[in-house]
Design a protein around this motif. Structure first.
Motif, PDB file in Angstrom:
ATOM      1  N   VAL A   1     -86.477 -51.996   6.712  1.00 22.60           N
ATOM      2  CA  VAL A   1     -87.228 -52.868   5.806  1.00 22.60           C
ATOM      3  C   VAL A   1     -86.295 -53.477   4.761  1.00 22.60           C
ATOM      4  O   VAL A   1     -86.345 -54.690   4.504  1.00 22.60           O
ATOM      5  N   CYS A   2     -85.433 -52.664   4.194  1.00 22.62           N
ATOM      6  CA  CYS A   2     -84.509 -53.161   3.165  1.00 22.62           C
ATOM      7  C   CYS A   2     -83.531 -54.185   3.734  1.00 22.62           C
ATOM      8  O   CYS A   2     -83.250 -55.203   3.094  1.00 22.62           O
TER       9      CYS A   2
ATOM     10  N   THR B   1     -84.196 -44.814  -0.817  1.00 21.72           N
ATOM     11  CA  THR B   1     -85.207 -44.643   0.221  1.00 21.72           C
ATOM     12  C   THR B   1     -84.800 -43.498   1.141  1.00 21.72           C
ATOM     13  O   THR B   1     -83.625 -43.137   1.205  1.00 21.72           O
TER      14      THR B   1
ATOM     15  N   ALA C   1     -88.268 -43.695  -2.456  1.00 25.08           N
ATOM     16  CA  ALA C   1     -89.368 -44.044  -1.556  1.00 25.08           C
ATOM     17  C   ALA C   1     -89.274 -43.162  -0.323  1.00 25.08           C
ATOM     18  O   ALA C   1     -88.325 -43.257   0.447  1.00 25.08           O
TER      19      ALA C   1
ATOM     20  N   LEU D   1     -91.836 -49.597  -3.701  1.00 29.91           N
ATOM     21  CA  LEU D   1     -90.422 -49.852  -3.462  1.00 29.91           C
ATOM     22  C   LEU D   1     -90.043 -51.259  -3.923  1.00 29.91           C
ATOM     23  O   LEU D   1     -89.033 -51.450  -4.606  1.00 29.91           O
TER      24      LEU D   1
ATOM     25  N   THR E   1     -96.534 -47.512  -0.535  1.00 26.65           N
ATOM     26  CA  THR E   1     -95.146 -47.134  -0.804  1.00 26.65           C
ATOM     27  C   THR E   1     -94.254 -48.371  -0.770  1.00 26.65           C
ATOM     28  O   THR E   1     -93.341 -48.509  -1.586  1.00 26.65           O
ATOM     29  N   LEU E   2     -94.526 -49.285   0.166  1.00 23.57           N
ATOM     30  CA  LEU E   2     -93.769 -50.534   0.219  1.00 23.57           C
ATOM     31  C   LEU E   2     -93.926 -51.306  -1.089  1.00 23.57           C
ATOM     32  O   LEU E   2     -92.939 -51.820  -1.632  1.00 23.57           O
TER      33      LEU E   2
ATOM     34  N   CYS F   1     -80.098 -46.258   0.804  1.00 22.85           N
ATOM     35  CA  CYS F   1     -80.907 -45.668   1.877  1.00 22.85           C
ATOM     36  C   CYS F   1     -80.286 -44.370   2.379  1.00 22.85           C
ATOM     37  O   CYS F   1     -79.072 -44.289   2.565  1.00 22.85           O
TER      38      CYS F   1
ATOM     39  N   THR G   1     -87.121 -46.223   8.709  1.00 21.59           N
ATOM     40  CA  THR G   1     -88.025 -47.358   8.508  1.00 21.59           C
ATOM     41  C   THR G   1     -87.657 -48.135   7.255  1.00 21.59           C
ATOM     42  O   THR G   1     -87.550 -49.363   7.283  1.00 21.59           O
ATOM     43  N   TRP G   2     -87.454 -47.415   6.138  1.00 13.27           N
ATOM     44  CA  TRP G   2     -87.117 -48.110   4.898  1.00 13.27           C
ATOM     45  C   TRP G   2     -85.753 -48.781   4.981  1.00 13.27           C
ATOM     46  O   TRP G   2     -85.545 -49.848   4.416  1.00 13.27           O
TER      47      TRP G   2
END
Length: 138
Positions: free
Chosen positions: A68-69, A60, A27, A38, A34-35, A85, A64-65
């Motif tokens: 988010v994760c 990812t 991602a 993912l 994209t979210l 990540c 940002t990811w």
């Protein structure tokens, strides 16, 4: 790089192709589309053991990811270890190269969307590409 591009007719077809064609998912920085990709890839990795399958790598790129994760893992108890990540694309690709993924049973392909990419493994030194893209994530 993407050598072939084919548009998916629907979002569900696009998601289906992402999780069936790819040997791994990366991602890249993106948006809500994209979210979605993912989360679908993460969920497929989470349920893989239920069908005696091996979870495909989910990676990812970007801070940002990572946030988010961490949030999703903390709030809904998703297995954070299933998503790797990275700060930059080169590190994510290096991780996949080092993983030495087993080739899929179909031709080597790469899924590329506005913000997400999924890589199908080939022999360690070669990767051809076929893309599935749309403009819905811009």
């Amino acid at each position: 790089h993407v050598q072939h591009e084919s548009a998916a007719a629907t979002l569900t077809e696009r998601l289906h192709e992402l999780v069936t064609i790819a040997s791994a998912v990366i991602a890249m920085p993106g948006s809500i589309g994209t979210l979605t990709e993912l989360l679908v890839a993460w969920n497929v990795a989470a349920v893989a053991p239920l069908s005696n399958s091996t979870a495909r790598p989910v990676l990812t790129v970007g801070a940002t990811w990572r946030r988010v994760c961490e949030f999703i893992a903390a709030e809904v108890g998703a297995n954070r270890e299933l998503v790797e990540c990275h700060d930059d694309p080169a590190a994510a690709v290096a991780s996949l190269v080092n993983a030495r993924l087993e080739p899929r049973t179909w031709p080597t392909q790469m899924y590329a969307a506005s913000g997400a990419a999924a890589v199908a493994a080939a022999a360690p030194a070669t990767t051809a590409a076929s893309g599935v893209t749309d403009d819905g994530d811009k």
